[in-house]
Design a protein around this motif. Structure first.
Motif, PDB file in Angstrom:
ATOM      1  N   GLY A  53      19.688  93.747  10.054  1.00 29.65           N
ATOM      2  CA  GLY A  53      18.409  94.349   9.719  1.00 29.65           C
ATOM      3  C   GLY A  53      17.580  94.679  10.945  1.00 29.65           C
ATOM      4  N   LEU A  54      18.084  94.331  12.126  1.00 29.29           N
ATOM      5  CA  LEU A  54      17.392  94.604  13.384  1.00 29.29           C
ATOM      6  C   LEU A  54      17.695  96.015  13.866  1.00 29.29           C
ATOM      7  CD1 LEU A  54      18.266  91.292  15.284  1.00 29.29           C
ATOM      8  CD2 LEU A  54      16.102  91.820  14.125  1.00 29.29           C
ATOM      9  N   SER A  55      16.854  96.507  14.774  1.00 28.58           N
ATOM     10  CA  SER A  55      17.193  97.728  15.481  1.00 28.58           C
ATOM     11  C   SER A  55      18.322  97.422  16.457  1.00 28.58           C
ATOM     12  CB  SER A  55      15.974  98.247  16.249  1.00 28.58           C
ATOM     13  OG  SER A  55      15.637  97.337  17.290  1.00 28.58           O
ATOM     14  N   ALA A  56      18.988  98.451  16.934  1.00 32.35           N
ATOM     15  CA  ALA A  56      20.060  98.240  17.911  1.00 32.35           C
ATOM     16  C   ALA A  56      19.511  97.558  19.165  1.00 32.35           C
ATOM     17  CB  ALA A  56      20.708  99.567  18.272  1.00 32.35           C
ATOM     18  N   GLU A  57      18.334  97.970  19.597  1.00 36.02           N
ATOM     19  CA  GLU A  57      17.732  97.360  20.788  1.00 36.02           C
ATOM     20  C   GLU A  57      17.494  95.872  20.576  1.00 36.02           C
ATOM     21  OE1 GLU A  57      13.849  97.942  23.746  1.00 36.02           O
ATOM     22  OE2 GLU A  57      13.976  99.059  21.851  1.00 36.02           O
ATOM     23  N   SER A  58      16.941  95.517  19.404  1.00 42.90           N
ATOM     24  CA  SER A  58      16.655  94.109  19.127  1.00 42.90           C
ATOM     25  C   SER A  58      17.936  93.305  18.933  1.00 42.90           C
ATOM     26  CB  SER A  58      15.764  93.987  17.896  1.00 42.90           C
ATOM     27  OG  SER A  58      14.496  94.565  18.136  1.00 42.90           O
ATOM     28  N   TYR A  59      18.946  93.913  18.312  1.00 43.06           N
ATOM     29  CA  TYR A  59      20.216  93.207  18.120  1.00 43.06           C
ATOM     30  C   TYR A  59      20.871  92.907  19.458  1.00 43.06           C
ATOM     31  CZ  TYR A  59      25.109  92.377  16.969  1.00 43.06           C
ATOM     32  OH  TYR A  59      26.374  91.845  16.885  1.00 43.06           O
ATOM     33  N   PHE A  60      20.903  93.875  20.341  1.00 47.36           N
ATOM     34  CA  PHE A  60      21.495  93.641  21.657  1.00 47.36           C
ATOM     35  C   PHE A  60      20.673  92.635  22.449  1.00 47.36           C
ATOM     36  CE2 PHE A  60      23.776  98.026  21.729  1.00 47.36           C
ATOM     37  CZ  PHE A  60      24.864  97.475  21.075  1.00 47.36           C
ATOM     38  N   ALA A  61      19.354  92.678  22.304  1.00 48.36           N
ATOM     39  CA  ALA A  61      18.512  91.695  22.994  1.00 48.36           C
ATOM     40  C   ALA A  61      18.786  90.292  22.469  1.00 48.36           C
ATOM     41  CB  ALA A  61      17.042  92.053  22.822  1.00 48.36           C
ATOM     42  N   ALA A  62      18.967  90.160  21.160  1.00 41.37           N
ATOM     43  CA  ALA A  62      19.281  88.856  20.571  1.00 41.37           C
ATOM     44  C   ALA A  62      20.650  88.370  21.041  1.00 41.37           C
ATOM     45  CB  ALA A  62      19.247  88.942  19.048  1.00 41.37           C
ATOM     46  N   THR A  63      21.613  89.286  21.119  1.00 43.48           N
ATOM     47  CA  THR A  63      22.953  88.927  21.596  1.00 43.48           C
ATOM     48  C   THR A  63      22.888  88.403  23.016  1.00 43.48           C
ATOM     49  OG1 THR A  63      23.956  90.614  20.166  1.00 43.48           O
ATOM     50  CG2 THR A  63      25.283  89.810  22.005  1.00 43.48           C
ATOM     51  N   ARG A  64      22.135  89.077  23.860  1.00 39.76           N
ATOM     52  CA  ARG A  64      22.009  88.662  25.251  1.00 39.76           C
ATOM     53  C   ARG A  64      21.285  87.318  25.356  1.00 39.76           C
ATOM     54  NH1 ARG A  64      22.806  91.277  29.928  1.00 39.76           N
ATOM     55  NH2 ARG A  64      23.097  93.279  28.845  1.00 39.76           N
ATOM     56  N   ALA A  65      20.219  87.146  24.567  1.00 41.36           N
ATOM     57  CA  ALA A  65      19.469  85.889  24.608  1.00 41.36           C
ATOM     58  C   ALA A  65      20.333  84.723  24.153  1.00 41.36           C
ATOM     59  CB  ALA A  65      18.223  86.001  23.737  1.00 41.36           C
ATOM     60  N   ALA A  66      21.132  84.938  23.103  1.00 41.69           N
ATOM     61  CA  ALA A  66      22.003  83.869  22.603  1.00 41.69           C
ATOM     62  C   ALA A  66      23.034  83.488  23.653  1.00 41.69           C
ATOM     63  CB  ALA A  66      22.696  84.317  21.318  1.00 41.69           C
ATOM     64  N   ALA A  67      23.617  84.476  24.311  1.00 42.66           N
ATOM     65  CA  ALA A  67      24.626  84.199  25.334  1.00 42.66           C
ATOM     66  C   ALA A  67      24.012  83.523  26.552  1.00 42.66           C
ATOM     67  CB  ALA A  67      25.325  85.494  25.743  1.00 42.66           C
ATOM     68  N   ASP A  68      22.831  83.972  26.952  1.00 43.00           N
ATOM     69  CA  ASP A  68      22.175  83.400  28.130  1.00 43.00           C
ATOM     70  C   ASP A  68      21.820  81.936  27.941  1.00 43.00           C
ATOM     71  OD1 ASP A  68      22.369  85.774  29.512  1.00 43.00           O
ATOM     72  OD2 ASP A  68      20.274  86.375  29.180  1.00 43.00           O
ATOM     73  N   ALA A  69      21.632  81.517  26.681  1.00 40.26           N
ATOM     74  CA  ALA A  69      21.215  80.144  26.408  1.00 40.26           C
ATOM     75  C   ALA A  69      22.373  79.156  26.474  1.00 40.26           C
ATOM     76  CB  ALA A  69      20.541  80.063  25.035  1.00 40.26           C
ATOM     77  N   VAL A  70      23.614  79.649  26.509  1.00 36.41           N
ATOM     78  CA  VAL A  70      24.781  78.774  26.530  1.00 36.41           C
ATOM     79  C   VAL A  70      25.200  78.499  27.972  1.00 36.41           C
ATOM     80  CG1 VAL A  70      27.199  78.509  25.851  1.00 36.41           C
ATOM     81  CG2 VAL A  70      25.572  79.621  24.299  1.00 36.41           C
ATOM     82  N   VAL A  71      25.323  77.222  28.307  1.00 38.91           N
ATOM     83  CA  VAL A  71      25.818  76.828  29.626  1.00 38.91           C
ATOM     84  C   VAL A  71      27.339  76.678  29.543  1.00 38.91           C
ATOM     85  CG1 VAL A  71      25.779  75.066  31.430  1.00 38.91           C
ATOM     86  CG2 VAL A  71      23.678  75.634  30.176  1.00 38.91           C
ATOM     87  N   ILE A  72      28.056  77.438  30.364  1.00 37.31           N
ATOM     88  CA  ILE A  72      29.510  77.333  30.402  1.00 37.31           C
ATOM     89  C   ILE A  72      29.878  76.078  31.197  1.00 37.31           C
ATOM     90  CG2 ILE A  72      31.668  78.427  31.085  1.00 37.31           C
ATOM     91  CD1 ILE A  72      30.105  79.864  28.830  1.00 37.31           C
ATOM     92  N   PRO A  73      30.709  75.198  30.638  1.00 33.59           N
ATOM     93  CA  PRO A  73      31.076  73.974  31.361  1.00 33.59           C
ATOM     94  C   PRO A  73      31.717  74.291  32.703  1.00 33.59           C
ATOM     95  CG  PRO A  73      31.806  73.889  29.073  1.00 33.59           C
ATOM     96  CD  PRO A  73      31.343  75.290  29.317  1.00 33.59           C
ATOM     97  N   PRO A  74      31.415  73.495  33.728  1.00 35.43           N
ATOM     98  CA  PRO A  74      31.970  73.763  35.062  1.00 35.43           C
ATOM     99  C   PRO A  74      33.492  73.895  35.076  1.00 35.43           C
ATOM    100  CG  PRO A  74      30.263  72.096  35.187  1.00 35.43           C
ATOM    101  CD  PRO A  74      30.487  72.359  33.733  1.00 35.43           C
ATOM    102  N   VAL A  75      34.191  73.098  34.271  1.00 36.39           N
ATOM    103  CA  VAL A  75      35.652  73.142  34.295  1.00 36.39           C
ATOM    104  C   VAL A  75      36.182  74.496  33.838  1.00 36.39           C
ATOM    105  CG1 VAL A  75      35.968  72.260  31.940  1.00 36.39           C
ATOM    106  CG2 VAL A  75      37.735  71.852  33.672  1.00 36.39           C
ATOM    107  N   LEU A  76      35.354  75.258  33.082  1.00 31.79           N
ATOM    108  CA  LEU A  76      35.775  76.557  32.570  1.00 31.79           C
ATOM    109  C   LEU A  76      35.050  77.717  33.247  1.00 31.79           C
ATOM    110  CD1 LEU A  76      35.824  75.645  28.779  1.00 31.79           C
ATOM    111  CD2 LEU A  76      37.807  76.019  30.244  1.00 31.79           C
ATOM    112  N   ALA A  77      34.233  77.420  34.230  1.00 36.52           N
ATOM    113  CA  ALA A  77      33.403  78.463  34.824  1.00 36.52           C
ATOM    114  C   ALA A  77      34.226  79.461  35.637  1.00 36.52           C
ATOM    115  CB  ALA A  77      32.324  77.838  35.698  1.00 36.52           C
ATOM    116  N   ALA A  78      35.173  78.985  36.431  1.00 38.66           N
ATOM    117  CA  ALA A  78      35.922  79.900  37.286  1.00 38.66           C
ATOM    118  C   ALA A  78      37.268  79.327  37.681  1.00 38.66           C
ATOM    119  CB  ALA A  78      35.110  80.237  38.533  1.00 38.66           C
TER     120      ALA A  78
END
Length: 211
Positions: free
Chosen positions: A114-139
């Protein structure tokens, strides 16, 4: 109208008419994080996908932000919102790997928010940014082998707000393919509904190194 006739008519209606695929009607989200080196090994390299070129160095990328019902999920909803522009799709390439995936995720899942494309992509980015990737899987520079339980435990240790029932580890051919995290409509961690809690049951999973 008799109850029997009403039930027969309801069974004949498409899911959208029953409220399953109506834009904005959903209960929570799944943030799907794909282990891109494995996607490249199993699928992307054969397609000569640019994101699979040597030296790209991508680990987890966003497969999508998917609206969910407490049972099942909506998809390909009708919406009055405009589709994203090529520029908007391309701008998601840094976290999703390609503009094509961003466009597909909007069509299949974003329209159902129900979001605009801009808001959906912003939500996707915000959700991803909030997750910390564990160091063992970082690189990882070389293949790793970890049981699904250890991968889940690493995510829980790195993200104190997550719960064991809010994280799902996915695999294919005894290799890590994806980590899925359940979020409220406000993008706060929550437990997944029972039909989304399926974890990989293989033994130690191969974790392909970064390219």
């Amino acid at each position: 109208m008799s109850l029997l006739r009403a039930l027969i008519l309801a069974a004949a209606l498409p899911a959208a008419a029953l409220g399953q695929d109506i834009a904005g009607r959903f209960d929570y989200y799944i943030l799907a994080l794909s282990w891109q080196p494995e996607w490249c090994r199993q699928t992307g390299a054969a397609r000569s996908a640019p994101e699979c070129a040597a030296g790209t160095g991508r680990g987890f990328t966003v497969h999508g932000l998917w609206p969910q019902h407490e049972k099942g999920w909506p998809e390909f909803c009708e919406t009055a919102e405009r589709d994203p522009s090529r520029r908007q799709n391309a701008a998601m390439g840094d976290i999703m790997g390609s503009a094509g995936l961003a466009a597909h995720q909007w069509r299949k899942h974003g329209r159902c928010t129900g979001l605009s494309a801009e808001s959906y992509f912003a939500a996707t980015r915000a959700a991803a940014d909030a997750v910390v990737i564990p160091p063992v899987l970082a690189a990882p520079g070389a293949p790793l082998r970890l049981p699904p339980q250890e991968i889940e435990a690493a995510f829980l240790a790195a993200n104190s707000a997550l719960s064991a029932d809010g994280v799902s580890i996915r695999c294919r051919d005894k290799a890590l393919t994806e980590v899925r995290i359940c979020l409220t409509r406000d993008l706060e961690p929550r437990d997944c509904a029972p039909d989304a809690r399926r974890d990989c049951r293989d033994g130690a999973l191969e974790i392909a190194p970064l390219r």
